[in-house]
Scaffold this active site. Structure first.
Site, short mmCIF file in Angstrom:
data_model
loop_
_atom_site.label_atom_id
_atom_site.label_comp_id
_atom_site.label_asym_id
_atom_site.label_seq_id
_atom_site.Cartn_x
_atom_site.Cartn_y
_atom_site.Cartn_z
N CYS A 78 0.86 -1.09 0.03
CA CYS A 78 0.02 0.18 0.10
C CYS A 78 1.07 1.24 -0.09
O CYS A 78 2.22 1.18 -0.07
CB CYS A 78 -0.86 0.12 1.38
SG CYS A 78 -0.22 -0.19 2.83
N THR A 79 0.31 2.50 0.23
CA THR A 79 1.17 3.60 -0.05
C THR A 79 2.25 3.98 0.92
O THR A 79 3.44 3.88 0.61
CB THR A 79 0.14 4.81 -0.13
OG1 THR A 79 -1.00 4.59 -0.89
CG2 THR A 79 0.93 6.13 -0.21
#
Length: 332
Positions: A179-180
Site C-alpha cells: 500500500c502507499t
C-alpha cells in the site's frame, strides 16, 4: 515564489486511552507552528500526514510524545513539496486509525513478514507469489507493481470480502501485499494470518519507502504513486509526478486525461462531465477564479464548503461504482 514544505507520514499501532484528550492541544500547537495536514487518533494508535518546516514538525511530534509517552519517538517517512500539501490542519478521532472493519486484526499482536526494497524485489520475482495491491481502484490505475492484482475496491473496508471471495489459504500459499505508506498492509496482513494464510509478506514503508530508494531503471514499480494531498502523485525518488485531480470529481488525471475534449481545468473531466449542469460548471468556474485570486495574493483558498465537499465525494463514489459495474458487465 514557491515555499518548501517537509511532509511527514506516520503511524503507530498502540493502545491509547482517551485519545480525544490530545485533540485540542495538538490543534493549538499546530496553529502556532503553521503546520497543515491530518492526524487520526484512536484507541489503536495514530495515523496521519502533516507538513511544515521540518523543525516545526519535529517539535510537534516531540511535544506529542511528552503528552503521550506511547507516541514518543515516532519515526515519520519524509518527503518534500514545493506547494502547500494541505489546506488546513485537522485532528480526527476514529474507532480505527485505518478502517478495515473486521474483528481481530491487531498488528501489535500478529503481522506479516516485513520486506525492505531488495527483499521485496526477490519476493515479487518468485512466480509462486500472489501480489496484491490493497489500495483503491483509482490509486491502482495511477501506478502499481509489475504483476500486481487489482481487487477493484473503493475503500479498504471492502478488502476482507474480496479476500473471502477470491483467495484460498490452501491454494495461495505465498502472498505479498503493499500500500502507499504501509499502514493498510499492517492491518491487512494481520487479517490474512487470522484467516489461515501462512506465508504473508508486506513492503516495509510501503510504496513511498520503495520509491525513495529506487530510480526508474532499477525498479519493479510501474507508473506513479497517488498521494492524498495537493501533490496528487509522486514518482521515483519521490519526485513530483504528472497527475492532477479533477476539479469536479477529484479523480486523478494523467496528461492523456487532461487532453480529453470534455476536460476543463478546475471544473470537470471526461469521467464526470455528464454529472454536472451548466449552473454547476458556473459555480465551479467561480471557485477557480477565487482560487487564482487568492494564489496571486499569496493566500490559501480553502475551496468548497463541507457540504459541497461531501456532495462531491458522493458523486465521485457513484462514478467509481458506475465504472466498476460497467467493467464487470463487459467482462461477463
Amino acid at each position: 515564489m514557491n515555499q518548501h514544505y517537509d511532509v511527514a507520514a506516520l503511524y503507530r499501532f498502540v493502545d491509547l486511552v482517551s485519545p480525544e484528550r490530545l485533540r485540542e492541544p495538538l490543534f493549538e500547537l499546530a496553529g502556532t507552528l503553521n503546520i497543515c495536514g491530518t492526524l487520526i487518533l484512536g484507541n489503536e494508535g495514530i495515523n496521519g500526514t502533516i507538513a511544515g518546516e521540518r523543525s516545526d514538525v519535529i517539535a510537534l511530534l516531540n511535544k506529542l510524545g511528552e503528552w503521550e509517552p506511547k507516541l514518543a519517538n515516532l519515526a515519520p517517512a519524509w518527503s518534500a513539496a514545493d506547494i502547500k500539501p494541505f489546506f488546513r490542519f485537522k485532528v480526527k478521532i476514529k474507532k480505527e486509525i485505518v478502517t478495515l472493519d473486521v474483528e481481530g486484526a491487531h498488528p501489535d499482536v500478529s503481522v506479516g513478514t516485513y520486506c525492505d526494497p531488495q527483499q521485496w524485489d526477490e519476493v515479487l520475482s518468485d512466480p509462486e507469489t500472489l501480489i496484491i495491491d490493497t489500495r483503491n481502484d483509482y490509486e491502482f490505475k495511477v501506478g502499481t507493481f509489475k504483476g500486481a492484482i487489482n481487487p477493484e475496491t473503493r475503500g479498504f473496508r471492502e478488502f476482507p470480502q474480496w479476500v473471502d471471495e477470491n483467495l484460498d489459504p490452501e491454494k495461495h500459499t505465498k502472498v505479498a501485499m503493499f500500500c502507499t505508506g504501509g499502514i493498510r498492509c499492517e492491518k491487512g496482513t494481520s487479517m490474512m494470518l487470522n484467516k489461515g494464510f501462512k506465508e504473508v509478506y508486506h513492503l516495509k514503508g510501503g510504496i513511498l519507502g520503495y520509491l525513495r530508494e529506487r530510480d526508474a531503471d532499477n525498479s519493479l514499480w510501474q507508473g506513479e504513486c497517488y498521494v492524498f494531498d495537493q501533490r496528487v502523485s509522486l514518482a521515483h525518488r519521490l519526485e513530483q509526478g504528472t497527475y492532477t485531480n479533477c476539479g469536479g470529481c477529484r479523480m486523478p488525471l494523467s496528461e492523456v486525461d487532461r487532453a480529453h475534449a470534455q476536460y476543463i481545468k478546475g471544473i470537470q473531466c471526461g469521467n464526470c462531465a455528464h454529472l454536472y449542469s451548466d449552473e454547476d460548471r458556473r459555480r465551479f468556474g467561480e471557485r477557480v477564479k477565487q482560487q487564482n485570486l487568492a494564489r496571486a495574493r499569496g493566500e490559501d483558498h480553502l475551496g468548497l464548503s463541507a457540504a459541497a465537499l461531501k456532495q462531491k465525494r458522493q458523486q465521485a463514489r457513484q462514478l467509481r461504482q458506475a465504472r466498476s459495474d460497467a467493467s464487470k458487465h463487459s467482462d461477463a
